[in-house]
Design a protein around this motif. Structure first.
Motif, PDB file in Angstrom:
ATOM      1  N   UNK A 112       0.841  -1.127  -0.141  1.00 46.30           N
ATOM      2  CA  UNK A 112       0.438   0.212  -0.106  1.00 46.30           C
ATOM      3  C   UNK A 112       0.863   1.157  -0.156  1.00 46.30           C
ATOM      4  N   UNK A 113       2.313   1.483  -0.647  1.00 42.97           N
ATOM      5  CA  UNK A 113       2.980   2.239  -0.598  1.00 42.97           C
ATOM      6  C   UNK A 113       2.398   2.958  -2.795  1.00 42.97           C
ATOM      7  N   UNK A 114       2.151   3.904  -1.959  1.00 41.44           N
ATOM      8  CA  UNK A 114       2.004   4.923  -3.896  1.00 41.44           C
ATOM      9  C   UNK A 114       2.648   4.626  -4.647  1.00 41.44           C
ATOM     10  N   UNK A 115       1.956   4.138  -5.647  1.00 39.00           N
ATOM     11  CA  UNK A 115       2.492   3.487  -6.998  1.00 39.00           C
ATOM     12  C   UNK A 115       2.180   4.856  -8.071  1.00 39.00           C
ATOM     13  N   UNK A 116       3.007   5.130  -9.171  1.00 32.70           N
ATOM     14  CA  UNK A 116       2.616   5.807  -9.601  1.00 32.70           C
ATOM     15  C   UNK A 116       3.090   5.234 -11.373  1.00 32.70           C
ATOM     16  N   UNK A 117       2.325   5.939 -12.431  1.00 29.41           N
ATOM     17  CA  UNK A 117       2.645   5.823 -13.054  1.00 29.41           C
ATOM     18  C   UNK A 117       3.307   6.866 -14.216  1.00 29.41           C
ATOM     19  N   UNK A 118       3.837   6.739 -15.742  1.00 26.71           N
ATOM     20  CA  UNK A 118       4.130   5.342 -16.556  1.00 26.71           C
ATOM     21  C   UNK A 118       4.765   4.624 -15.204  1.00 26.71           C
ATOM     22  N   UNK A 119       4.567   3.180 -15.669  1.00 32.86           N
ATOM     23  CA  UNK A 119       4.047   1.717 -15.384  1.00 32.86           C
ATOM     24  C   UNK A 119       5.437   1.288 -16.726  1.00 32.86           C
ATOM     25  N   UNK A 120       7.048   0.970 -15.915  1.00 31.14           N
ATOM     26  CA  UNK A 120       6.789  -0.483 -16.967  1.00 31.14           C
ATOM     27  C   UNK A 120       6.542  -1.807 -17.130  1.00 31.14           C
ATOM     28  N   UNK A 121       6.312  -2.714 -17.119  1.00 33.97           N
ATOM     29  CA  UNK A 121       6.283  -4.018 -16.854  1.00 33.97           C
ATOM     30  C   UNK A 121       7.291  -5.073 -18.274  1.00 33.97           C
ATOM     31  N   UNK A 122       8.371  -5.213 -17.618  1.00 34.63           N
ATOM     32  CA  UNK A 122       9.516  -5.853 -18.823  1.00 34.63           C
ATOM     33  C   UNK A 122       8.938  -7.229 -19.539  1.00 34.63           C
ATOM     34  N   UNK A 123       9.728  -7.455 -20.610  1.00 34.60           N
ATOM     35  CA  UNK A 123       9.503  -8.867 -21.587  1.00 34.60           C
ATOM     36  C   UNK A 123       8.450 -10.060 -20.455  1.00 34.60           C
ATOM     37  N   UNK A 124       7.906 -10.606 -20.270  1.00 36.50           N
ATOM     38  CA  UNK A 124       7.324 -12.329 -19.953  1.00 36.50           C
ATOM     39  C   UNK A 124       7.492 -11.827 -18.514  1.00 36.50           C
ATOM     40  N   UNK A 125       7.096 -10.160 -17.556  1.00 39.10           N
ATOM     41  CA  UNK A 125       6.985 -10.272 -16.057  1.00 39.10           C
ATOM     42  C   UNK A 125       5.684  -9.569 -16.434  1.00 39.10           C
ATOM     43  N   UNK A 126       5.650  -9.906 -14.647  1.00 44.99           N
ATOM     44  CA  UNK A 126       4.058  -9.668 -14.295  1.00 44.99           C
ATOM     45  C   UNK A 126       4.238  -8.393 -12.883  1.00 44.99           C
ATOM     46  N   UNK A 127       3.651  -7.685 -12.503  1.00 42.37           N
ATOM     47  CA  UNK A 127       3.141  -6.657 -11.510  1.00 42.37           C
ATOM     48  C   UNK A 127       2.326  -6.843 -11.293  1.00 42.37           C
ATOM     49  N   UNK A 128       1.959  -6.383  -9.812  1.00 39.12           N
ATOM     50  CA  UNK A 128       0.798  -6.206  -9.294  1.00 39.12           C
ATOM     51  C   UNK A 128       0.593  -4.817  -9.144  1.00 39.12           C
ATOM     52  N   UNK A 129      -1.181  -4.806  -9.408  1.00 45.87           N
ATOM     53  CA  UNK A 129      -0.942  -3.306  -8.539  1.00 45.87           C
ATOM     54  C   UNK A 129      -2.188  -3.346  -8.022  1.00 45.87           C
TER      55      UNK A 129
END
Length: 209
Positions: A112-129
């Motif tokens: 629950x730390x603020x997440x700012x855009x733009x947000x990049x996701x590398x090839x074949x990786x995942x991120x949780x928002x």
């Protein structure tokens, strides 16, 4: 002449096929992400905001939050994909979209730390928002919204025979609460906009079914 015509046609087709092949080799595919969205429970204290009116119902509702949804975005491409923003709107009972300024609280990471855009996701990786929203719930004057946890507020509402959204409930002898029919909740549409202006839409529901 016939052989020359046929040869010309074959030659043109060959150029077309070669052009299409070259296009697919050198022009990257549009941004794409596999996105899974689930509502998640929270012990955060709730806040009560303004009375909500959508012009379609006379039922008194209050904007309340935060309610949380987890977006798991997987990049299946061989290159980086960037998320520019997540735009969320309420879906009305008639299918229209309702936008209001107090809907979105913000985006966060797992902690629950603020997440700012733009947000990049590398090839074949995942991120949780984590997306936090204020949503309209049925107003129950005998239940205090502000500074209550979601669990405490739900327990209070159940005592008056309905859940947060007005769905009738009953308490069994075992103490378990169950709905008397198929429950409804506010439906929301989130549009994930990427770096090449692709738009990926996901439906958000409070209930996990």
């Amino acid at each position: 002449m016939k052989h020359e015509t046929v040869n010309s046609i074959i030659g043109v087709l060959g150029l077309v096929i070669a052009s299409i092949t070259a296009y697919h080799q050198f022009v990257p595919p549009s941004d794409n992400l596999e996105i899974e969205v689930t509502s998640i429970p929270s012990n955060e204290k709730l806040n009560e905001y303004i009375e909500f009116q959508d012009g379609l119902s006379d039922e008194v509702r209050k904007l309340t939050g935060p309610f949380f949804w987890k977006f798991t975005a997987y990049n299946e491409l061989d290159r980086t994909v960037t998320i520019k923003e997540i735009d969320t709107k309420l879906l009305s009972d008639t299918g229209g979209l309702i936008d209001y300024s107090d809907l979105s609280i913000g985006t966060f990471d797992r902690n629950l730390t603020p997440l700012h855009f733009p947000l990049s996701i590398n090839a074949h990786e995942a991120k949780v928002i984590i997306l936090a929203l204020n949503i309209p719930i049925r107003y129950q004057e005998n239940c205090t919204i502000s500074n209550s946890t979601l669990q405490d507020l739900e327990r209070c509402y159940y005592g008056y025979g309905h859940d947060l959204f007005g769905n009738p409930v009953e308490r069994l002898a075992t103490g378990v609460v169950q709905w008397k029919g198929l429950p409804k909740s506010p439906s929301l549409i989130s549009t994930v906009k990427t770096g090449d202006n692709s738009e990926l839409r996901k439906t958000l529901s409070y209930f996990p079914f």
